[in-house]
Design a protein around this motif. Structure first.
Motif, PDB file in Angstrom:
ATOM      1  N   GLY A  36       0.817  -1.215   0.000  1.00  0.00           N
ATOM      2  CA  GLY A  36       0.000   0.000   0.000  1.00  0.00           C
ATOM      3  C   GLY A  36       0.846   1.257   0.000  1.00  0.00           C
ATOM      4  N   ALA A  37       1.923   1.266   0.787  1.00  0.00           N
ATOM      5  CA  ALA A  37       2.807   2.433   0.829  1.00  0.00           C
ATOM      6  C   ALA A  37       3.465   2.657  -0.533  1.00  0.00           C
ATOM      7  N   ARG A  38       3.866   1.591  -1.187  1.00  0.00           N
ATOM      8  CA  ARG A  38       4.469   1.721  -2.520  1.00  0.00           C
ATOM      9  C   ARG A  38       3.461   2.222  -3.550  1.00  0.00           C
ATOM     10  N   THR A  39       2.204   1.763  -3.425  1.00  0.00           N
ATOM     11  CA  THR A  39       1.168   2.222  -4.346  1.00  0.00           C
ATOM     12  C   THR A  39       0.924   3.721  -4.172  1.00  0.00           C
ATOM     13  N   LEU A  40       0.851   4.181  -2.920  1.00  0.00           N
ATOM     14  CA  LEU A  40       0.670   5.617  -2.674  1.00  0.00           C
ATOM     15  C   LEU A  40       1.856   6.423  -3.183  1.00  0.00           C
ATOM     16  N   ASP A  41       3.068   5.897  -3.019  1.00  0.00           N
ATOM     17  CA  ASP A  41       4.241   6.595  -3.515  1.00  0.00           C
ATOM     18  C   ASP A  41       4.212   6.671  -5.037  1.00  0.00           C
ATOM     19  N   MET A 107       8.518   0.034   4.390  1.00  0.00           N
ATOM     20  CA  MET A 107       7.235   0.720   4.486  1.00  0.00           C
ATOM     21  C   MET A 107       7.433   2.152   5.008  1.00  0.00           C
ATOM     22  N   ALA A 108       8.299   2.331   5.981  1.00  0.00           N
ATOM     23  CA  ALA A 108       8.566   3.664   6.521  1.00  0.00           C
ATOM     24  C   ALA A 108       9.226   4.551   5.459  1.00  0.00           C
ATOM     25  N   ASP A 109      10.167   3.994   4.704  1.00  0.00           N
ATOM     26  CA  ASP A 109      10.840   4.758   3.654  1.00  0.00           C
ATOM     27  C   ASP A 109       9.857   5.208   2.581  1.00  0.00           C
ATOM     28  N   GLU A 110       8.975   4.327   2.156  1.00  0.00           N
ATOM     29  CA  GLU A 110       7.987   4.702   1.146  1.00  0.00           C
ATOM     30  C   GLU A 110       6.979   5.707   1.698  1.00  0.00           C
ATOM     31  N   SER A 111       6.643   5.588   2.969  1.00  0.00           N
ATOM     32  CA  SER A 111       5.716   6.549   3.582  1.00  0.00           C
ATOM     33  C   SER A 111       6.324   7.939   3.626  1.00  0.00           C
ATOM     34  N   VAL A 112       7.607   8.031   3.947  1.00  0.00           N
ATOM     35  CA  VAL A 112       8.291   9.328   3.956  1.00  0.00           C
ATOM     36  C   VAL A 112       8.305   9.927   2.552  1.00  0.00           C
ATOM     37  N   ALA A 113       8.558   9.102   1.539  1.00  0.00           N
ATOM     38  CA  ALA A 113       8.552   9.594   0.157  1.00  0.00           C
ATOM     39  C   ALA A 113       7.176  10.128  -0.226  1.00  0.00           C
ATOM     40  N   THR A 114       6.133   9.419   0.184  1.00  0.00           N
ATOM     41  CA  THR A 114       4.771   9.863  -0.130  1.00  0.00           C
ATOM     42  C   THR A 114       4.458  11.185   0.560  1.00  0.00           C
ATOM     43  N   VAL A 115       4.840  11.317   1.820  1.00  0.00           N
ATOM     44  CA  VAL A 115       4.598  12.562   2.555  1.00  0.00           C
ATOM     45  C   VAL A 115       5.339  13.717   1.890  1.00  0.00           C
ATOM     46  N   ASN A 116       6.565  13.491   1.449  1.00  0.00           N
ATOM     47  CA  ASN A 116       7.307  14.553   0.767  1.00  0.00           C
ATOM     48  C   ASN A 116       6.636  14.950  -0.547  1.00  0.00           C
ATOM     49  N   ASN A 117       6.110  13.967  -1.273  1.00  0.00           N
ATOM     50  CA  ASN A 117       5.390  14.288  -2.510  1.00  0.00           C
ATOM     51  C   ASN A 117       4.151  15.132  -2.229  1.00  0.00           C
ATOM     52  N   VAL A 118       3.402  14.759  -1.197  1.00  0.00           N
ATOM     53  CA  VAL A 118       2.184  15.502  -0.860  1.00  0.00           C
ATOM     54  C   VAL A 118       2.534  16.912  -0.380  1.00  0.00           C
ATOM     55  N   ARG A 119       3.632  17.059   0.328  1.00  0.00           N
ATOM     56  CA  ARG A 119       4.073  18.399   0.725  1.00  0.00           C
ATOM     57  C   ARG A 119       4.349  19.257  -0.501  1.00  0.00           C
ATOM     58  N   ARG A 120       4.945  18.659  -1.526  1.00  0.00           N
ATOM     59  CA  ARG A 120       5.189  19.399  -2.768  1.00  0.00           C
ATOM     60  C   ARG A 120       3.881  19.811  -3.417  1.00  0.00           C
TER      61      ARG A 120
END
Length: 129
Positions: A36-41, A107-120
């Motif tokens: 799921g985290a990879r899909t969101l990323d 999972m934590a690494d992909e979650s951080v990437a997703t959060v950074n994308n959403v911040r952008r």
């Protein structure tokens, strides 16, 4: 296209888990969460790279930098399958804690990437009308 990759991923993971020592529901939940985290990323990266402003870039040097879903999905789901097979191999050799740690860290690494994308998204106004 994404449905095809998701179906292939589910078949690959299902076949691997049927022959693996993954019998604990917590491990299956971690594998599903990692997927799921990879899909969101994948979704957030694709959305950011295809923004009209052209102001975003892919920070991961291994990730595809294209504009299509195919490359993004193949990369993310291929990496997810590799991580899950690594966890399965660790469990086969009685390293249950390392297998869980591998899934949690990814999972934590992909979650951080997703959060950074959403911040952008919020900083550049992607998706606003």
């Amino acid at each position: 296209m994404i449905r095809i990759f998701a179906a292939l991923f589910c078949l690959a993971i299902g076949a691997a888990h049927a022959q693996s020592p993954f019998k604990i529901s917590a491990d299956r939940a971690l594998a599903a969460s990692e997927f799921g985290a990879r899909t969101l990323d994948m979704w957030s990266t694709h959305r950011a790279l295809n923004a009209k402003c052209g102001c975003n870039y892919e920070a991961d040097p291994l990730a595809p930098h294209g504009k299509g879903w195919g490359g993004d999905a193949a990369f993310q789901y291929g990496a997810s399958v590799a991580i899950n097979f690594g966890a399965i191999e660790l469990r086969k050799h009685h390293h249950e804690k390392w297998a869980r740690a591998l899934l949690i860290v990814d999972m934590a690494d992909e979650s951080v990437a997703t959060v950074n994308n959403v911040r952008r998204f919020n900083a550049t106004g992607i998706g606003r009308k």
